[in-house]
Design a protein around this motif. Structure first.
Motif, PDB file in Angstrom:
ATOM      1  N   GLU A  14      -0.369  73.101  77.772  1.00  0.00           N
ATOM      2  CA  GLU A  14      -1.285  73.020  76.628  1.00  0.00           C
ATOM      3  C   GLU A  14      -0.594  72.483  75.377  1.00  0.00           C
ATOM      4  O   GLU A  14      -1.260  71.977  74.465  1.00  0.00           O
ATOM      5  N   LEU A  15       0.731  72.559  75.328  1.00  0.00           N
ATOM      6  CA  LEU A  15       1.460  72.040  74.172  1.00  0.00           C
ATOM      7  C   LEU A  15       1.390  70.518  74.074  1.00  0.00           C
ATOM      8  O   LEU A  15       1.562  69.949  72.996  1.00  0.00           O
ATOM      9  N   THR A  16       1.163  69.871  75.208  1.00  0.00           N
ATOM     10  CA  THR A  16       1.103  68.404  75.194  1.00  0.00           C
ATOM     11  C   THR A  16      -0.272  67.878  74.814  1.00  0.00           C
ATOM     12  O   THR A  16      -0.413  66.697  74.492  1.00  0.00           O
ATOM     13  N   VAL A  17      -1.299  68.736  74.855  1.00  0.00           N
ATOM     14  CA  VAL A  17      -2.663  68.277  74.572  1.00  0.00           C
ATOM     15  C   VAL A  17      -2.807  67.738  73.147  1.00  0.00           C
ATOM     16  O   VAL A  17      -3.365  66.644  72.956  1.00  0.00           O
ATOM     17  N   PRO A  18      -2.329  68.439  72.100  1.00  0.00           N
ATOM     18  CA  PRO A  18      -2.438  67.868  70.751  1.00  0.00           C
ATOM     19  C   PRO A  18      -1.673  66.547  70.608  1.00  0.00           C
ATOM     20  O   PRO A  18      -2.094  65.666  69.843  1.00  0.00           O
ATOM     21  N   LEU A  19      -0.567  66.412  71.353  1.00  0.00           N
ATOM     22  CA  LEU A  19       0.174  65.150  71.304  1.00  0.00           C
ATOM     23  C   LEU A  19      -0.647  64.031  71.925  1.00  0.00           C
ATOM     24  O   LEU A  19      -0.669  62.901  71.408  1.00  0.00           O
ATOM     25  N   ILE A  20      -1.325  64.325  73.018  1.00  0.00           N
ATOM     26  CA  ILE A  20      -2.227  63.334  73.625  1.00  0.00           C
ATOM     27  C   ILE A  20      -3.336  62.959  72.646  1.00  0.00           C
ATOM     28  O   ILE A  20      -3.672  61.776  72.491  1.00  0.00           O
ATOM     29  N   ASN A  21      -3.892  63.943  71.955  1.00  0.00           N
ATOM     30  CA  ASN A  21      -4.911  63.651  70.938  1.00  0.00           C
ATOM     31  C   ASN A  21      -4.354  62.737  69.853  1.00  0.00           C
ATOM     32  O   ASN A  21      -5.025  61.795  69.407  1.00  0.00           O
ATOM     33  N   HIS A  22      -3.129  63.032  69.413  1.00  0.00           N
ATOM     34  CA  HIS A  22      -2.491  62.241  68.346  1.00  0.00           C
ATOM     35  C   HIS A  22      -2.284  60.789  68.788  1.00  0.00           C
ATOM     36  O   HIS A  22      -2.508  59.858  68.012  1.00  0.00           O
ATOM     37  N   ILE A  23      -1.873  60.613  70.022  1.00  0.00           N
ATOM     38  CA  ILE A  23      -1.536  59.274  70.511  1.00  0.00           C
ATOM     39  C   ILE A  23      -2.778  58.456  70.843  1.00  0.00           C
ATOM     40  O   ILE A  23      -2.902  57.286  70.450  1.00  0.00           O
ATOM     41  N   PHE A  24      -3.716  59.077  71.553  1.00  0.00           N
ATOM     42  CA  PHE A  24      -4.832  58.320  72.120  1.00  0.00           C
ATOM     43  C   PHE A  24      -6.157  58.512  71.373  1.00  0.00           C
ATOM     44  O   PHE A  24      -7.170  57.934  71.760  1.00  0.00           O
ATOM     45  N   GLY A  25      -6.145  59.322  70.310  1.00  0.00           N
ATOM     46  CA  GLY A  25      -7.362  59.501  69.525  1.00  0.00           C
ATOM     47  C   GLY A  25      -8.426  60.318  70.223  1.00  0.00           C
ATOM     48  O   GLY A  25      -9.618  60.196  69.904  1.00  0.00           O
ATOM     49  N   THR A  26      -8.020  61.160  71.166  1.00  0.00           N
ATOM     50  CA  THR A  26      -8.964  62.019  71.872  1.00  0.00           C
ATOM     51  C   THR A  26      -9.203  63.304  71.072  1.00  0.00           C
ATOM     52  O   THR A  26      -8.555  63.545  70.050  1.00  0.00           O
ATOM     53  N   ASP A  27     -10.121  64.129  71.567  1.00  0.00           N
ATOM     54  CA  ASP A  27     -10.465  65.349  70.839  1.00  0.00           C
ATOM     55  C   ASP A  27     -10.428  66.571  71.749  1.00  0.00           C
ATOM     56  O   ASP A  27     -11.251  67.474  71.644  1.00  0.00           O
ATOM     57  N   TYR A  28      -9.464  66.599  72.679  1.00  0.00           N
ATOM     58  CA  TYR A  28      -9.364  67.712  73.606  1.00  0.00           C
ATOM     59  C   TYR A  28      -9.011  69.002  72.855  1.00  0.00           C
ATOM     60  O   TYR A  28      -8.222  68.988  71.905  1.00  0.00           O
ATOM     61  N   SER A  29      -9.568  70.108  73.317  1.00  0.00           N
ATOM     62  CA  SER A  29      -9.251  71.402  72.722  1.00  0.00           C
ATOM     63  C   SER A  29      -8.031  72.000  73.425  1.00  0.00           C
ATOM     64  O   SER A  29      -7.628  71.546  74.502  1.00  0.00           O
ATOM     65  N   LYS A  30      -7.475  73.048  72.818  1.00  0.00           N
ATOM     66  CA  LYS A  30      -6.290  73.683  73.409  1.00  0.00           C
ATOM     67  C   LYS A  30      -6.641  74.431  74.692  1.00  0.00           C
ATOM     68  O   LYS A  30      -5.742  74.814  75.456  1.00  0.00           O
ATOM     69  N   ASP A  31      -7.933  74.635  74.930  1.00  0.00           N
ATOM     70  CA  ASP A  31      -8.381  75.365  76.116  1.00  0.00           C
ATOM     71  C   ASP A  31      -8.852  74.449  77.238  1.00  0.00           C
ATOM     72  O   ASP A  31      -9.463  74.904  78.202  1.00  0.00           O
ATOM     73  N   GLU A  32      -8.567  73.158  77.112  1.00  0.00           N
ATOM     74  CA  GLU A  32      -8.986  72.213  78.149  1.00  0.00           C
ATOM     75  C   GLU A  32      -8.371  72.582  79.503  1.00  0.00           C
ATOM     76  O   GLU A  32      -7.241  73.080  79.577  1.00  0.00           O
ATOM     77  N   GLU A  33      -9.125  72.302  80.556  1.00  0.00           N
ATOM     78  CA  GLU A  33      -8.560  72.453  81.904  1.00  0.00           C
ATOM     79  C   GLU A  33      -7.592  71.291  82.150  1.00  0.00           C
ATOM     80  O   GLU A  33      -7.970  70.123  82.037  1.00  0.00           O
ATOM     81  N   ILE A  34      -6.361  71.634  82.471  1.00  0.00           N
ATOM     82  CA  ILE A  34      -5.316  70.635  82.682  1.00  0.00           C
ATOM     83  C   ILE A  34      -4.884  70.676  84.137  1.00  0.00           C
ATOM     84  O   ILE A  34      -4.527  71.737  84.664  1.00  0.00           O
ATOM     85  N   VAL A  35      -4.934  69.533  84.794  1.00  0.00           N
ATOM     86  CA  VAL A  35      -4.482  69.438  86.184  1.00  0.00           C
ATOM     87  C   VAL A  35      -3.123  68.752  86.182  1.00  0.00           C
ATOM     88  O   VAL A  35      -3.009  67.570  85.831  1.00  0.00           O
ATOM     89  N   LEU A  36      -2.087  69.502  86.545  1.00  0.00           N
ATOM     90  CA  LEU A  36      -0.744  68.922  86.609  1.00  0.00           C
ATOM     91  C   LEU A  36      -0.605  68.112  87.885  1.00  0.00           C
ATOM     92  O   LEU A  36      -0.929  68.593  88.981  1.00  0.00           O
ATOM     93  N   LEU A  37      -0.130  66.889  87.755  1.00  0.00           N
ATOM     94  CA  LEU A  37       0.036  65.998  88.898  1.00  0.00           C
ATOM     95  C   LEU A  37       1.512  65.882  89.252  1.00  0.00           C
ATOM     96  O   LEU A  37       2.392  66.183  88.443  1.00  0.00           O
TER      97      LEU A  37
END
Length: 309
Positions: A14-37
């Motif tokens: 979940e720590l990487t989600v805000p960084l993804i938002n910063h880079i790609f302009g997305t609006d994911y919340s900290k509670d998003e379901e994350i699938v690790l690949l």
């Protein structure tokens, strides 16, 4: 031996989600379901022994794959390595329709975080793929480049970019030798991190970040500081003092001081019983409690010569 977890990408994705938002302009919340690949990709073409190249972070959010790499040195081949990662990752996660003889693969949204950068560090990397059908049939995609130096402490707390906190020491890298010699400069460095930890603690209290994530951030910060400032023992020791204080202040998965003291005494007893020397004992304490050599030595010396321990 089990492979250690990667900071952020596996223990606290979940720590990487805000960084993804910063880079790609997305609006994911900290509670998003994350699938690790799967990050284990391929044998490096530059390694005759076929050593595996491993992606730093590879995950899927809302069906979109994301690939992030953290780079500390300038690397002219970085774009080539990114393409190697991306194509192989797309192939492994692709889908096929045997009836239609079709195969679909999705190139991940990819970016690179540069911990060190110069005026020549690009803002993005470009990939051009010439497809069958002639040179006019081309596909392009771009990979953003994020420079640690461009992100302020205010940015970190406004956008929740806690993932970047352990790397803040890179911003002081050129002045670490001066910090070693000059107490005022050392305290300025310490003050920078004390401010960060204090603000992070307030965010923990308000529920913006979990206590467990904070502990992981502090522990990884210790490791980065000890690696980058390995020749500046005063810097490491002073930083370890404030980070050790941070580590014991959080209730989740935290080792309290009295428990740590009892644990270190047990390590000392076992080391002496089996004939280990003091350095071997110190190494074990460093590994167990994620503290610097100087701090571990100080703790071990307290008990090493005490026959009652």
């Amino acid at each position: 031996m089990a492979k250690p977890k990667k900071y952020g990408s596996e223990d606290h994705p979940e720590l990487t989600v805000p960084l993804i938002n910063h880079i790609f302009g997305t609006d994911y919340s900290k509670d998003e379901e994350i699938v690790l690949l799967n990050t284990d990709e391929h044998a490096s073409p530059d390694d005759p022994n076929g050593k595996k190249c491993t992606m730093d972070s590879f995950m899927r959010i809302r069906g979109v794959p994301y690939h992030l790499e953290c780079q500390s040195e300038r690397d002219g081949d970085m774009v080539v390595r990114m393409v190697q990662y991306d194509i192989r990752a797309a192939f492994k996660t692709g889908t096929k329709d045997a009836g239609k003889h079709e195969f679909t693969m999705q190139i991940p949204e990819s970016a690179v975080l540069y911990l060190r950068s110069t005026v020549s560090t690009p803002d993005r990397m470009k990939v051009m793929i010439i497809l069958p059908g002639g040179e006019d049939v081309r596909a392009f995609y771009y990979m953003p480049v994020v420079k640690l130096a461009d992100i302020s402490v205010e940015d970190i707390f406004r956008e929740g970019l806690y993932f970047l906190i352990p790397f803040q020491i890179f911003l002081f890298e050129k002045g670490l030798e001066d910090c070693q010699k000059n107490p005022e400069k050392l305290e300025a460095l310490v003050g920078h991190f004390e401010n960060i930890f204090s603000r992070m603690d307030r965010d923990r209290e308000s529920g913006k970040i979990s206590a467990d994530a904070v502990r992981s951030i502090v522990e990884f910060t210790q490791k980065v500081v000890e690696s980058l400032a390995r020749n500046e023992d005063k810097v490491v020791e002073r930083m370890d003092e404030i980070m050790g204080g941070q580590s014991i202040s959080y209730p989740t998965k935290v080792i309290r001081e009295d428990e740590r003291a009892l644990g270190i005494q047990a390590v000392v007893r076992m080391s002496r019983r089996y004939g280990a020397d003091i350095e071997e004992c110190v190494s074990e304490v460093m590994s167990t409690y994620t503290i610097s050599h100087a701090s571990a030595m100080k703790e071990v010396i307290k008990y090493w010569g005490n026959p009652e321990v």
